[in-house]
Design a protein around this motif. Structure first.
Motif, PDB file in Angstrom:
ATOM      1  N   LYS A  14       0.835  -1.207   0.000  1.00 15.18           N
ATOM      2  CA  LYS A  14       0.000   0.000   0.000  1.00 15.18           C
ATOM      3  C   LYS A  14       0.868   1.254   0.000  1.00 15.18           C
ATOM      4  CE  LYS A  14      -4.036  -1.994   2.241  1.00 15.18           C
ATOM      5  NZ  LYS A  14      -4.860  -2.018   3.460  1.00 15.18           N
ATOM      6  N   ARG A  15       1.929   1.231   0.797  1.00 12.41           N
ATOM      7  CA  ARG A  15       2.818   2.392   0.841  1.00 12.41           C
ATOM      8  C   ARG A  15       3.528   2.572  -0.503  1.00 12.41           C
ATOM      9  NH1 ARG A  15       6.542   1.579   5.005  1.00 12.41           N
ATOM     10  NH2 ARG A  15       4.920   2.118   6.478  1.00 12.41           N
ATOM     11  N   ARG A  17       2.434   1.592  -3.420  1.00 13.11           N
ATOM     12  CA  ARG A  17       1.417   2.058  -4.365  1.00 13.11           C
ATOM     13  C   ARG A  17       1.152   3.556  -4.191  1.00 13.11           C
ATOM     14  NH1 ARG A  17      -4.220   0.494  -2.614  1.00 13.11           N
ATOM     15  NH2 ARG A  17      -3.608   2.117  -1.150  1.00 13.11           N
ATOM     16  N   ASN A  18       1.031   3.988  -2.940  1.00 11.30           N
ATOM     17  CA  ASN A  18       0.770   5.405  -2.684  1.00 11.30           C
ATOM     18  C   ASN A  18       1.955   6.272  -3.104  1.00 11.30           C
ATOM     19  OD1 ASN A  18      -1.732   4.683  -1.748  1.00 11.30           O
ATOM     20  ND2 ASN A  18      -1.151   4.751   0.407  1.00 11.30           N
ATOM     21  N   HIS A  19       3.162   5.764  -2.898  1.00 10.47           N
ATOM     22  CA  HIS A  19       4.368   6.453  -3.375  1.00 10.47           C
ATOM     23  C   HIS A  19       4.283   6.635  -4.892  1.00 10.47           C
ATOM     24  CE1 HIS A  19       8.503   6.870  -4.797  1.00 10.47           C
ATOM     25  NE2 HIS A  19       8.402   5.683  -5.373  1.00 10.47           N
ATOM     26  N   LEU A  21       1.630   6.537  -6.864  1.00 11.62           N
ATOM     27  CA  LEU A  21       0.537   7.437  -7.241  1.00 11.62           C
ATOM     28  C   LEU A  21       0.914   8.902  -7.028  1.00 11.62           C
ATOM     29  CD1 LEU A  21      -2.548   5.492  -5.855  1.00 11.62           C
ATOM     30  CD2 LEU A  21      -2.082   6.035  -8.250  1.00 11.62           C
ATOM     31  N   LEU A  22       1.445   9.204  -5.858  1.00 15.02           N
ATOM     32  CA  LEU A  22       1.775  10.599  -5.559  1.00 15.02           C
ATOM     33  C   LEU A  22       2.878  11.132  -6.474  1.00 15.02           C
ATOM     34  CD1 LEU A  22       1.568  10.556  -1.664  1.00 15.02           C
ATOM     35  CD2 LEU A  22       0.035  11.743  -3.242  1.00 15.02           C
ATOM     36  N   GLY A  67       5.205  11.853  -1.788  1.00 17.60           N
ATOM     37  CA  GLY A  67       5.536  10.636  -2.532  1.00 17.60           C
ATOM     38  C   GLY A  67       6.960  10.180  -2.293  1.00 17.60           C
ATOM     39  N   LEU A  70       7.229   8.625   1.158  1.00 12.84           N
ATOM     40  CA  LEU A  70       6.704   7.255   1.169  1.00 12.84           C
ATOM     41  C   LEU A  70       7.671   6.285   0.496  1.00 12.84           C
ATOM     42  CD1 LEU A  70       2.924   7.846   0.377  1.00 12.84           C
ATOM     43  CD2 LEU A  70       3.933   7.140   2.556  1.00 12.84           C
TER      44      LEU A  70
END
Length: 179
Positions: A14-15, A17-19, A21-22, A67, A70
């Motif tokens: 999840k981290r 993925r969020n990295h 995305l951001l 990002g 993360l």
């Protein structure tokens, strides 16, 4: 009717993925929008710089820094040596270039140097453009590398990157180069 069982993403995934995305949104959506604002509005409005500055610094900056943070935390969780692989090194290079570009943009706007060529922009304007193009090309490479290589290496490949993410990357690159 058959039940489909899916394994949820781990906290590390999840981290990561969020990295992705951001950083992808910051570098491949908001920074190019800021460029387009400057490119297409400066000839007919004097307020273009304020909008450009807000987009490049106040909107893109926090997204990019979140990002990067993360990504750094993900690398720590994976016990990776800092900046030991291409994705980390390119990420650091992008962050440094982004900061240099912000400073260079302020210099271009507030420090008026004479033009080398009669009737054209000063040399630091062209440097600002070149650094911006370099950031975009490097960011496109970085996101591609993250999608196609780094995710599997870092997470073990339990979950595949959705094709929609790969298609979104390709669409952003095509749209950006067409404008």
């Amino acid at each position: 009717m058959s039940a489909v069982f899916t394994i949820p993403l781990s906290p590390l995934e999840k981290r990561a993925r969020n990295h992705a995305l951001l950083c992808g949104i910051g570098f491949l959506i908001f920074l190019p929008i800021g460029v387009l604002v400057a490119r297409y509005t400066r000839t007919y409005t004097r307020t273009w710089f304020g909008v450009h500055w807000v987009m490049q610094f106040l909107i893109s900056g926090p997204i990019i820094f979140a990002g990067v943070a993360l990504g750094y935390m993900t690398g720590n969780d994976l016990d990776l040596e800092p900046f030991s692989d291409p994705h980390q090194r390119v990420g650091l290079t992008l962050l440094i270039l982004y900061l240099v570009q912000l400073l260079l943009g302020a210099v271009v706007h507030f420090v008026k140097l004479p033009s080398v060529f009669h009737g054209h922009r000063a040399p630091h304007n062209y440097l600002h453009i070149a650094v911006g193009v370099t950031i975009f090309i490097l960011a496109a490479y970085q996101v591609h590398y993250g999608l196609y290589t780094q995710w599997t290496v870092a997470t073990g490949g339990l979950h595949l990157i959705p094709d929609s993410a790969k298609h979104a990357w390709l669409a952003l690159i095509i749209v950006s180069f067409k404008t």
